[in-house]
Scaffold this active site. Structure first.
Site, PDB file in Angstrom:
ATOM      1  N   HIS A 119       0.836  -1.228   0.000  1.00  0.00           N
ATOM      2  CA  HIS A 119       0.000   0.000   0.000  1.00  0.00           C
ATOM      3  C   HIS A 119       0.860   1.263   0.000  1.00  0.00           C
ATOM      4  CE1 HIS A 119      -3.133  -2.812   1.457  1.00  0.00           C
ATOM      5  NE2 HIS A 119      -2.172  -3.228   2.267  1.00  0.00           N
ATOM      6  N   LYS A 170      15.058  21.086 -14.800  1.00  0.00           N
ATOM      7  CA  LYS A 170      14.413  19.780 -14.899  1.00  0.00           C
ATOM      8  C   LYS A 170      15.219  18.728 -15.652  1.00  0.00           C
ATOM      9  CE  LYS A 170      10.160  19.408 -14.280  1.00  0.00           C
ATOM     10  NZ  LYS A 170       9.505  18.577 -13.287  1.00  0.00           N
ATOM     11  N   GLU A 193       7.680   7.379 -18.403  1.00  0.00           N
ATOM     12  CA  GLU A 193       6.267   7.752 -18.494  1.00  0.00           C
ATOM     13  C   GLU A 193       5.686   7.246 -19.814  1.00  0.00           C
ATOM     14  OE1 GLU A 193       6.223  12.013 -17.653  1.00  0.00           O
ATOM     15  OE2 GLU A 193       7.669  11.618 -16.075  1.00  0.00           O
TER      16      GLU A 193
END
Ligand code: ARG
Length: 460
Positions: free
Chosen positions: A158, A286, A293
């Site tokens: 979890h 960045k 992704e």
């Protein structure tokens, strides 16, 4: 009517332009051109051997097709954009090369059995490469498992701290799931290649004395389809392939998701080699894991392709229906997507650096050792449910009083269970935690070492 078609005889009017454009499939099926030629070679040879066509014609056809195959591989075959499909292109090429003999090639076959044969051959080729890529990915992951054999991290359920694990154990869990992918693909390939459709003709077979087994053998099929109607209607193999690739895609996606999260500033468990990352047009700082992704995203597209194909098939009656033409676009796109996914994941694993310090910081969370403490009490004779409760209460006490389990005096431990001894606090240590695991397949370092050795052998 039209000379550029394989079926002009019955027609007196030209096909409407819009219909021609809409039914045209060359842009997609050019990709199975090579296999269409190979299939035709085997077919022509069989027609000659069976004396269905004169052997001089068969020889001429085989030689022209072989030459065409060479030209095809060299990129020298010009595709006439007006041709309806790849079969038309190849027939026209053979007419140029074999003259009158060309008219005998399309004997005892139809595009219906021809196309699915070429498609199966193409799938077989692509899946062989995908299988190799899966193996390379397993090897890349295994290399990281070997390099980081002693590294420990928190294991999660979890997304909450659960128990310490070996990083190598987790990496091997990826290797294990990819092994199932390889087996699933091999299984689908075996079934697909056990039934050669060619020879089913349009749907009923033929009155000519063909030898389908000989064609199967030459093309690498282990058997022939035994029902001609099923043979031209069947796309189960495509559904199986897409289902196997969807599962592989899901695995890639899950791995990507985990790696993305662990490489965040918040976790900082790992870093990627800079050449894998991409920047932002606005934010100069960045370095994003876009490639992961897109692994996640591409897997969605593959699942979409699977549902697309299943939906395409579900209403089709027996025999060939033109809907089936769209199967190639669907499956070929899934091949391309999985190829991309596997390629970048291999690079990704080669370019990972783990951050021991960031993992150790998380391993200081003493709640990670609660299960070990409970098992300690079980080993002292307490039923597990009581041990669970005692450790839970001990943790709640430590939490409430802002105390560390490591420094709490034994007398406090004993308030919750008199089975606690002075050796209990020793368990609050990640190395001790993984080392005391002993069930088969556990995160125990010795067992993980054995698993690594077994995988090394299996992946050689
Ligand atoms: N282009 C078709 C396909 O890819 C094969 C042609 C069969 N056409 C026909 N009218 N029976 O499935």
């Amino acid at each position: 009517m039209s000379q550029s078609k394989l079926w002009g005889g019955r027609f007196t009017k030209p096909t409407a332009k819009a219909v021609e454009r809409f039914t045209h499939s060359l842009e997609i099926d050019r990709r199975i051109g090579r296999e269409d030629i190979t299939g035709s070679i085997a077919h022509a040879r069989m027609l000659g051997k069976q004396k269905i066509i004169p052997s001089a014609d068969a020889k001429k056809l085989v030689a022209s097709l072989q030459k065409l195959l060479k030209d095809w591989d060299a990129g020298k075959v010009r595709l006439d954009p007006a041709a309806e499909d790849i079969h038309t292109v190849i027939q026209k090429e053979i007419e140029k090369r074999a003259g009158k003999s060309a008219g005998r090639l399309h004997t005892a076959r139809s595009r219906n059995d021809q196309v699915v044969t070429a498609f199966k051959l193409h799938c077989n080729e692509r899946l062989e490469l995908i299988e190799l890529q899966l193996k390379s990915l397993q090897q890349a992951i295994l290399t990281q498992a070997q390099k980081n054999q002693t590294l420990l991290m928190p294991g999660y359920t979890h997304w909450r701290h659960a128990q310490p694990i070996m990083v190598s154990h987790l990496l091997l869990s990826y290797v294990t799931m990819l092994q199932r992918d390889r087996e699933r693909i091999a299984d689908a390939v075996r079934r697909m290649m056990s039934q050669l459709p060619l020879g089913a003709c349009a749907l009923t077979g033929t009155g000519l004395k063909t030898n389908r087994l000989a064609v199967a053998k030459e093309l690498g099929f282990s058997g022939i389809s035994m029902n001609s109607i099923d043979a031209v209607s069947d796309r189960d193999f495509a559904a199986e392939i897409l289902s196997a690739l969807s599962i592989t895609g899901i695995h890639g996606s899950r791995i990507a998701e985990e790696l993305i999260l662990w490489s965040t500033e918040e976790f900082g468990f790992l870093h990627f080699e800079e050449s894998l990352l991409t920047g932002s047009s606005m934010m100069p700082q960045k370095q994003n894991p876009d490639f992961l992704e897109l692994v996640r995203g591409s897997s969605a597209c593959i699942i979409g392709r699977l549902t697309g194909l299943l939906t395409l098939l579900k209403g089709l009656s027996s025999g060939y229906n033109r809907d089936l033409q769209l199967d190639k676009e669907i499956v070929l796109d899934a091949f391309d997507k999985i190829d991309g996914i596997l390629s970048v994941l291999i690079l990704g694993f080669n370019g990972i650096r783990f951050n021991r310090i960031r993992m150790e910081r998380q391993l200081a969370d003493e709640s990670l050792y609660a299960t070990d403490l409970a098992e300690y009490l079980v080993q002292k004779g307490l039923p597990f449910s009581e041990a669970h409760r005692a450790v839970g209460q001990l943790l709640a006490y430590a939490d409430k009083n802002n105390q560390s389990l490591k420094t709490l005096p034994l007398s406090v431990y004993r308030k919750f269970s008199n089975r606690f001894g002075p050796d209990a606090a020793r368990l609050i240590n990640p190395t001790v935690s993984v080392s005391r695991k002993q069930s088969a397949g556990s995160t125990n370092p010795g067992q993980v070492r054995q698993q690594i050795a077994a995988w090394k052998k299996a992946l050689r």
